[in-house]
Design a protein around this motif. Structure first.
Motif, PDB file in Angstrom:
ATOM      1  N   ASN A 114       0.828  -1.201   0.000  1.00  0.00           N
ATOM      2  CA  ASN A 114       0.000   0.000   0.000  1.00  0.00           C
ATOM      3  C   ASN A 114       0.866   1.256   0.000  1.00  0.00           C
ATOM      4  OD1 ASN A 114      -2.131   1.789   0.236  1.00  0.00           O
ATOM      5  ND2 ASN A 114      -2.337   1.520   2.433  1.00  0.00           N
ATOM      6  N   GLU A 115       1.810   1.321   0.932  1.00  0.00           N
ATOM      7  CA  GLU A 115       2.693   2.484   0.998  1.00  0.00           C
ATOM      8  C   GLU A 115       3.554   2.585  -0.258  1.00  0.00           C
ATOM      9  OE1 GLU A 115       4.935   2.141   4.562  1.00  0.00           O
ATOM     10  OE2 GLU A 115       3.198   2.357   5.902  1.00  0.00           O
ATOM     11  N   HIS A 116       4.004   1.445  -0.740  1.00  0.00           N
ATOM     12  CA  HIS A 116       4.839   1.429  -1.952  1.00  0.00           C
ATOM     13  C   HIS A 116       4.087   2.053  -3.125  1.00  0.00           C
ATOM     14  CE1 HIS A 116       7.711  -0.100  -4.928  1.00  0.00           C
ATOM     15  NE2 HIS A 116       6.681  -0.618  -5.588  1.00  0.00           N
ATOM     16  N   CYS A 117       2.842   1.638  -3.329  1.00  0.00           N
ATOM     17  CA  CYS A 117       2.074   2.155  -4.468  1.00  0.00           C
ATOM     18  C   CYS A 117       1.679   3.609  -4.265  1.00  0.00           C
ATOM     19  CB  CYS A 117       0.838   1.279  -4.710  1.00  0.00           C
ATOM     20  SG  CYS A 117       1.235  -0.295  -5.513  1.00  0.00           S
ATOM     21  N   ASN A 118       1.483   4.032  -3.026  1.00  0.00           N
ATOM     22  CA  ASN A 118       1.237   5.451  -2.788  1.00  0.00           C
ATOM     23  C   ASN A 118       2.414   6.284  -3.270  1.00  0.00           C
ATOM     24  OD1 ASN A 118      -1.267   5.020  -1.679  1.00  0.00           O
ATOM     25  ND2 ASN A 118      -0.564   5.068   0.435  1.00  0.00           N
ATOM     26  N   GLU A 119       3.620   5.842  -2.959  1.00  0.00           N
ATOM     27  CA  GLU A 119       4.817   6.565  -3.391  1.00  0.00           C
ATOM     28  C   GLU A 119       4.950   6.536  -4.916  1.00  0.00           C
ATOM     29  OE1 GLU A 119       7.969   4.605  -1.381  1.00  0.00           O
ATOM     30  OE2 GLU A 119       7.359   5.259   0.630  1.00  0.00           O
ATOM     31  N   ILE A 120       4.725   5.376  -5.499  1.00  0.00           N
ATOM     32  CA  ILE A 120       4.846   5.246  -6.956  1.00  0.00           C
ATOM     33  C   ILE A 120       3.831   6.131  -7.659  1.00  0.00           C
ATOM     34  CG2 ILE A 120       4.556   3.654  -8.904  1.00  0.00           C
ATOM     35  CD1 ILE A 120       7.182   3.314  -7.401  1.00  0.00           C
ATOM     36  N   ASN A 121       2.602   6.166  -7.155  1.00  0.00           N
ATOM     37  CA  ASN A 121       1.557   6.953  -7.809  1.00  0.00           C
ATOM     38  C   ASN A 121       1.825   8.451  -7.722  1.00  0.00           C
ATOM     39  OD1 ASN A 121       0.094   4.689  -8.588  1.00  0.00           O
ATOM     40  ND2 ASN A 121      -1.047   4.616  -6.680  1.00  0.00           N
ATOM     41  N   VAL A 122       2.415   8.885  -6.608  1.00  0.00           N
ATOM     42  CA  VAL A 122       2.797  10.291  -6.491  1.00  0.00           C
ATOM     43  C   VAL A 122       3.829  10.648  -7.553  1.00  0.00           C
ATOM     44  CG1 VAL A 122       3.990  11.978  -5.033  1.00  0.00           C
ATOM     45  CG2 VAL A 122       2.222  10.530  -4.044  1.00  0.00           C
ATOM     46  N   LEU A 123       4.818   9.796  -7.720  1.00  0.00           N
ATOM     47  CA  LEU A 123       5.856  10.043  -8.720  1.00  0.00           C
ATOM     48  C   LEU A 123       5.295   9.960 -10.144  1.00  0.00           C
ATOM     49  CD1 LEU A 123       8.799   8.022  -7.096  1.00  0.00           C
ATOM     50  CD2 LEU A 123       8.508  10.497  -7.161  1.00  0.00           C
ATOM     51  N   THR A 124       4.366   9.040 -10.368  1.00  0.00           N
ATOM     52  CA  THR A 124       3.736   8.931 -11.684  1.00  0.00           C
ATOM     53  C   THR A 124       2.994  10.215 -12.030  1.00  0.00           C
ATOM     54  OG1 THR A 124       3.495   6.531 -11.510  1.00  0.00           O
ATOM     55  CG2 THR A 124       2.056   7.646 -13.052  1.00  0.00           C
ATOM     56  N   ALA A 154       3.602  13.160 -10.822  1.00  0.00           N
ATOM     57  CA  ALA A 154       4.600  14.214 -11.031  1.00  0.00           C
ATOM     58  C   ALA A 154       5.249  14.108 -12.407  1.00  0.00           C
ATOM     59  CB  ALA A 154       5.668  14.149  -9.945  1.00  0.00           C
ATOM     60  N   ASN A 155       5.368  12.882 -12.924  1.00  0.00           N
ATOM     61  CA  ASN A 155       5.972  12.677 -14.243  1.00  0.00           C
ATOM     62  C   ASN A 155       5.008  12.939 -15.387  1.00  0.00           C
ATOM     63  OD1 ASN A 155       8.372  11.922 -13.048  1.00  0.00           O
ATOM     64  ND2 ASN A 155       7.915   9.731 -13.115  1.00  0.00           N
ATOM     65  N   GLY A 156       3.754  13.205 -15.052  1.00  0.00           N
ATOM     66  CA  GLY A 156       2.773  13.495 -16.093  1.00  0.00           C
ATOM     67  C   GLY A 156       2.049  12.295 -16.634  1.00  0.00           C
ATOM     68  N   GLY A 157       2.212  11.141 -16.021  1.00  0.00           N
ATOM     69  CA  GLY A 157       1.488   9.950 -16.468  1.00  0.00           C
ATOM     70  C   GLY A 157       2.358   8.712 -16.455  1.00  0.00           C
ATOM     71  N   LEU A 158       1.745   7.601 -16.836  1.00  0.00           N
ATOM     72  CA  LEU A 158       2.425   6.316 -16.806  1.00  0.00           C
ATOM     73  C   LEU A 158       3.467   6.193 -17.916  1.00  0.00           C
ATOM     74  CD1 LEU A 158      -0.759   4.109 -16.321  1.00  0.00           C
ATOM     75  CD2 LEU A 158       1.008   4.475 -14.597  1.00  0.00           C
ATOM     76  N   SER A 159       4.452   5.363 -17.672  1.00  0.00           N
ATOM     77  CA  SER A 159       5.428   5.046 -18.714  1.00  0.00           C
ATOM     78  C   SER A 159       4.735   4.269 -19.824  1.00  0.00           C
ATOM     79  CB  SER A 159       6.567   4.202 -18.131  1.00  0.00           C
ATOM     80  OG  SER A 159       7.191   4.868 -17.048  1.00  0.00           O
ATOM     81  N   SER A 160       5.126   4.535 -21.071  1.00  0.00           N
ATOM     82  CA  SER A 160       4.547   3.828 -22.210  1.00  0.00           C
ATOM     83  C   SER A 160       5.562   2.824 -22.748  1.00  0.00           C
ATOM     84  CB  SER A 160       4.159   4.818 -23.310  1.00  0.00           C
ATOM     85  OG  SER A 160       5.307   5.517 -23.782  1.00  0.00           O
TER      86      SER A 160
END
Length: 433
Positions: free
Chosen positions: A219-229, A231-237
Motif C-alpha cells: 500500500n505504501e509502496h504504491c502510494n509513493e509510486i503513484n505520487v511520482l507517476t 509528477a511525471n505526467g502519467g504512466l510510462s509507455s
C-alpha cells in the motif's frame, strides 16, 4: 226539414269523427313505430358498447401479453445493457445487488436505495437520469483514476464507497486535498578548511534501539509510486521506458488496483457470508498454500506450479471455484495490505492454470512483498511466463497490449541478476603461462 237537418248533422258529425279516429290510429302507429325504432337504436347502442368493451378487453389482453413478453424475454437490448452497467457499478461501490443479469429486481432495488441514501438522494429504489448518470460516470472514473493520487489513498483507506463519496463532494464543489510531492532540498555545506575542524555532535542523548525487520507494505509502496507517476505526467509507455524498475512498479500498482476491483465484483456475488467471514477464509488459503511455496525464491516457476497444481487437484474442490476464490483473496490481500495473502493467491491462480497471474508473483519476488526481495532471475522467469500466456490470449488484470508492451520493454531493461551487477569480473590467466 227536421229530419234532413238531423241527417245532415249526423253526416257532418260522422265526417268530423272519422278523421279523428284515423288520426288516433296514425298516432298509435307512430308511437309503435317510434318504440320499434327506439328499440333498434338502443339495441345498436348496446351492440356498439359491447363491441367497444370487447375491443378494450382485447387491447388489454394484448398489452398484458406484451408486458409479460417484455418481462420474460426482454426489455430492449439497450435497456438491459444499461441495467447491467448499473448493477456492475453498484457492486463495484459495495452495494451488493448479486448477479449482473440486466434484470432490476428486489435486490437491485435495495442496492439502489442504499446508494441513494449514501448520496443524499430521495430514497425510492428507482434511479432518475441524474442519479444513474452520476453512478455510471463515477464507475468509469474510478477505473481510470483509482490508482492515481490522491484517489488511490482514499481507496486504500475508505474503500470504493469512500471514493464515490469523494466524487460526490467534488460535484458539490468540495475540493479533494491533493498529495504534495515531497521536495528534497540539497544543502551545500561549506568545505572544511585546514583551520576549521567540524565539531562532533553530542550523540549521547540520542535514543539507541534495535529494531526488528518490518514487512514491506504494498500500500505504501504504491502510494509513493503513484505520487511520482503523477509528477511525471502519467504512466510510462511501451516506447518510452527510461527507468525499467520504475515502469515495473507502475505496472504492479495498476495490476493491484485491477485485482481489488475484480475481487469486489466477485465478492458481491457470494451469498450468506459477511466480509470478515470471507477474509477468514482467505487467511486459510494463505496457510494452505504456504507449504507449496517453500523455496519459491530458488525454484523454477514450473516446479512451484507443478506442486501447487497437484495440491489443488487433490483438494476435491472444483477448479473454477478455486480460481474465483483466488481472485477474491488476491484483492482482499491488497485491500488489507496482507502481502503473504496476495502472494499465496497469485501462486494458487497460476497453479490453477491462470498463468497470467505469474505477473503478480514476479512483482512480489522482485520487490519483496511476502518474499525475500531481490530475486531477479526467478522474478524474470515468472514475468516471462505471464507474458507468454498473455500473448497467447490468456490476459488477466487488464493486461492490454499497452501494458504488455511496457512489461516486455521493462523486463529487458532489468539486470538479469539483481544485486550482482557491481561485482568485478576479471579475465582468468591460463595456468602454465
Amino acid at each position: 226539414m227536421f229530419t234532413k237537418s238531423v241527417c245532415a248533422t249526423l253526416v257532418a258529425t260522422s265526417l268530423v269523427l272519422v278523421p279523428a279516429k284515423e288520426a288516433r290510429a296514425d298516432e298509435a302507429a307512430a308511437l309503435i313505430g317510434g318504440a320499434i325504432l327506439g328499440g333498434i337504436i338502443i339495441n345498436e347502442v348496446n351492440k356498439n358498447k359491447a363491441r367497444q368493451r370487447q375491443q378494450q378487453q382485447q387491447q388489454q389482453q394484448q398489452q398484458t401479453r406484451a408486458r409479460t413478453s417484455t418481462r420474460s424475454s426482454g426489455i430492449s437490448a439497450a435497456q438491459r445493457e444499461q441495467n447491467r452497467n448499473v448493477q456492475s457499478a453498484l457492486n463495484y461501490f459495495g452495494y451488493n445487488v448479486g448477479s449482473v443479469d440486466g434484470s432490476i429486481g428486489r435486490k437491485t432495488r435495495a442496492g439502489i436505495s442504499n446508494y441513494q441514501s449514501d448520496m443524499g438522494y430521495a430514497i425510492d429504489g428507482r434511479l432518475d437520469d441524474t442519479e444513474r448518470s452520476f453512478l455510471l460516470n463515477s464507475h468509469q472514473r474510478s477505473l481510470a483514476s483509482a490508482h492515481v493520487a490522491p484517489y488511490n489513498q482514499i481507496l486504500a483507506s475508505q474503500g470504493q464507497q469512500g471514493l464515490l463519496r469523494t466524487y460526490r463532494n467534488e460535484q458539490l464543489g468540495i475540493p479533494t486535498p491533493q498529495v504534495q510531492q515531497p521536495q528534497v532540498q540539497q544543502a551545500t555545506a561549506p568545505a572544511p578548511t585546514q583551520d576549521t575542524v567540524p565539531a562532533r555532535a553530542n550523540t549521547g542523548a540520542l535514543p539507541d534501539f534495535t529494531f526488528g525487520a518490518q514487512a514491506r507494505s504494498a500500500n505504501e509502496h504504491c502510494n509513493e509510486i503513484n505520487v511520482l507517476t503523477a509528477a511525471n505526467g502519467g504512466l510510462s509507455s511501451g516506447g518510452n521506458v527510461s527507468d525499467a524498475e520504475f515502469a515495473l512498479n507502475e505496472q504492479f500498482c495498476l495490476a493491484r488496483t485491477q485485482a481489488m476491483a475484480e475481487s469486489s465484483r466477485i465478492e458481491a456475488t457470494i451469498p450468506n457470508m459477511s466480509g470478515p467471514q470471507i477474509e477468514a477464509q482467505c487467511k486459510g488459503l494463505t496457510q494452505a498454500m504456504t507449504p507449496h511455496m517453500a523455496g519459491i525464491d530458488s525454484k523454477s516457476p514450473s516446479q512451484v506450479i507443478a506442486d501447487g497444481s497437484s495440491f489443488l487437484r487433490n483438494s476435491g474442490r472444483p477448479m473454477d471455484q478455486l480460481v474465483s476464490g483466488g481472485k477474491v483473496c488476491l484483492g482482499i490481500g491488497y485491500r488489507t495490505d496482507d502481502a503473504e495473502m496476495a502472494m499465496a493467491s497469485g501462486v494458487l491462480l497460476a497453479s490453477a492454470g491462470q498463468l497470467g497471474y505469474g505477473e503478480i508473483v514476479s512483482h512480489h519476488l522482485r520487490e519483496g512483498f511476502g518474499a525475500a526481495k531481490g530475486q531477479g532471475n526467478v522474478a524474470g522467469d515468472w514475468m516471462r511466463l505471464a507474458l507468454n500466456a498473455a500473448q497467447s490470449g490468456a490476459t488477466v488484470l487488464g493486461q492490454t497490449p499497452d501494458r504488455i508492451a511496457v512489461l516486455s520493454a521493462a523486463l529487458t531493461g532489468v539486470p538479469a541478476q539483481t544485486g550482482t551487477a557491481a561485482l568485478p569480473v576479471f579475465p582468468t590467466v591460463p595456468s602454465g603461462d
